[in-house]
Design a protein around this motif. Sequence first.
Motif, PDB file in Angstrom:
ATOM      1  N   GLY A   1      -9.046  -5.199   2.553  1.00 27.65           N
ATOM      2  CA  GLY A   1      -9.128  -4.616   1.226  1.00 27.65           C
ATOM      3  C   GLY A   1      -8.256  -3.387   1.069  1.00 27.65           C
ATOM      4  O   GLY A   1      -7.947  -2.974  -0.054  1.00 27.65           O
ATOM      5  N   ALA A   2      -7.830  -2.790   2.202  1.00 25.17           N
ATOM      6  CA  ALA A   2      -6.975  -1.608   2.162  1.00 25.17           C
ATOM      7  C   ALA A   2      -5.492  -1.967   2.121  1.00 25.17           C
ATOM      8  O   ALA A   2      -4.650  -1.085   1.999  1.00 25.17           O
ATOM      9  N   TRP A   3      -5.168  -3.248   2.246  1.00 31.77           N
ATOM     10  CA  TRP A   3      -3.764  -3.650   2.190  1.00 31.77           C
ATOM     11  C   TRP A   3      -3.210  -3.431   0.782  1.00 31.77           C
ATOM     12  O   TRP A   3      -3.944  -3.533  -0.210  1.00 31.77           O
ATOM     13  N   ASP A   4      -1.932  -3.149   0.702  1.00 28.92           N
ATOM     14  CA  ASP A   4      -1.270  -2.892  -0.578  1.00 28.92           C
ATOM     15  C   ASP A   4      -0.990  -4.220  -1.280  1.00 28.92           C
ATOM     16  O   ASP A   4      -0.091  -4.970  -0.901  1.00 28.92           O
ATOM     17  N   LYS A   5      -1.763  -4.475  -2.321  1.00 31.24           N
ATOM     18  CA  LYS A   5      -1.679  -5.770  -3.007  1.00 31.24           C
ATOM     19  C   LYS A   5      -0.348  -5.966  -3.718  1.00 31.24           C
ATOM     20  O   LYS A   5       0.173  -7.094  -3.784  1.00 31.24           O
ATOM     21  N   ALA A   6       0.228  -4.885  -4.230  1.00 33.06           N
ATOM     22  CA  ALA A   6       1.502  -5.010  -4.941  1.00 33.06           C
ATOM     23  C   ALA A   6       2.624  -5.401  -3.984  1.00 33.06           C
ATOM     24  O   ALA A   6       3.455  -6.273  -4.304  1.00 33.06           O
ATOM     25  N   LEU A   7       2.652  -4.787  -2.793  1.00 29.69           N
ATOM     26  CA  LEU A   7       3.678  -5.139  -1.817  1.00 29.69           C
ATOM     27  C   LEU A   7       3.490  -6.577  -1.332  1.00 29.69           C
ATOM     28  O   LEU A   7       4.471  -7.307  -1.127  1.00 29.69           O
ATOM     29  N   ILE A   8       2.231  -6.994  -1.133  1.00 30.58           N
ATOM     30  CA  ILE A   8       1.974  -8.368  -0.706  1.00 30.58           C
ATOM     31  C   ILE A   8       2.434  -9.358  -1.772  1.00 30.58           C
ATOM     32  O   ILE A   8       3.069 -10.372  -1.460  1.00 30.58           O
ATOM     33  N   ALA A   9       2.138  -9.058  -3.024  1.00 35.02           N
ATOM     34  CA  ALA A   9       2.547  -9.964  -4.107  1.00 35.02           C
ATOM     35  C   ALA A   9       4.074 -10.076  -4.166  1.00 35.02           C
ATOM     36  O   ALA A   9       4.617 -11.184  -4.326  1.00 35.02           O
ATOM     37  N   GLU A  10       4.770  -8.954  -4.006  1.00 42.73           N
ATOM     38  CA  GLU A  10       6.239  -9.001  -4.037  1.00 42.73           C
ATOM     39  C   GLU A  10       6.780  -9.766  -2.837  1.00 42.73           C
ATOM     40  O   GLU A  10       7.707 -10.580  -2.970  1.00 42.73           O
ATOM     41  N   GLY A  11       6.198  -9.531  -1.661  1.00 41.92           N
ATOM     42  CA  GLY A  11       6.631 -10.251  -0.467  1.00 41.92           C
ATOM     43  C   GLY A  11       6.399 -11.741  -0.576  1.00 41.92           C
ATOM     44  O   GLY A  11       7.267 -12.545  -0.215  1.00 41.92           O
TER      45      GLY A  11
END
Length: 411
Positions: free
Chosen positions: A262-272
């Motif tokens: 839950g602490a992962w950066d969702k925006a960076l994951i979505a872009e990746g």
Amino acid sequence: MSDVGEAITRAHHDEWALVVAALTRRFGDLDIAEEAAAEAFTTAVERWPADGVPPNPGAWLTTTAVRKAIDRIRRENKRDDKHKEAQMVYDNTPPEPLGAIDDDRLRLIFTCCHPALAMEARLALTLRMVGGLTVPEIARAFLVAESAMAQRITRAKAKIKAARIPYRVPSAEDLPARVSGVLAVLFLVFNEGYLATGSDTDPVRHDLTAEAIRLTRLIRALLPDDGEVAGLLALMLLSEARRTARVSASGELVALGEQDRGAWDKALIAEGHRLVRERLAAAAAGVAPGRYQILAAINAVHTSARDIRDTDWSQVLALYDQLVRLDPSPIITLNRAIAVAELDGPDVALAAVDRLEHRLAGYHAYHATRADLLRRLGRGQESRAAYDKAIELAGNTAETAYLTRRRGQLR
């Protein structure tokens, strides 16, 4: 650390490459640029505690470094005529052609990554000149002696000077052929930030990961259709997304399976993930993926799982099989064994890992992987010995703390 000490440390991380790049552009000499930058930072250490941190630390450092460089050139060229000295001081010469993009640090990277240099020299020189890493840190990253690394960097700078390698980004038509060496450098810079090799620095260096991502974005803007540029950017973003969850409040490394997702950066994951999907579509159209694209796809599988138990290990192993065909390096084989352990059991994985001993005996992750597999097989005494070796070789405090805790849990 005092506020001034923190400001100096922060300035070194933020401004080193800018200062070196600015001096290289002006004086055309990496030795002068590096030594003058080092002298400027030394002066900051001496003066800022008494005078206070200047309003613009970067400008102060650059101005001070320029003065140091001019003083050195004057000392070494006492017989130069007054016209040449004035030209040097006031810098009235027209600038060199900038190439495809105007960015001092990017120009510095392409200079350090010139094909006239051996790949190992390119990597080491860029880590020193652009990343600001120390020679010991770079030596640990390459698993070589410090003296050998110092000589490698010195020879690389001498070759740039002797061959008159230009300080500029290549022209647009030459850029694709030159980019692979730059990507390799950026990958290593990012890895040093992702998990630092030095024991006397932060285990995760956001300054380096952020700079590697920034420069990779610049290259992607130049080469939007290059699959490996997109793959490397995706790999960095998906790795960076987990940064805040990778080290505990007590400073211990947190393994993937124990991280708070839950602490992962969702925006960076979505872009990746978007970049990975684009490359998968290209692969479906017959464009074979490269090394960075496959590594990004592996990370996409991991960051898609809500829990470690939901990981699609079959897909991970299939991607590693594909990667091994492109890059049969021992470290890739070691990482593949982790997926093998999840699918075929730790005994099968251990047999594969043990075959790497002669090539990875000095690599801490090899011993850490063996320790975990031996632990899972109930071979506590052997596991403890492997943990001991991994702790001995580990590069930073976060890894040492994690390995020490795992060793302490053995029965």
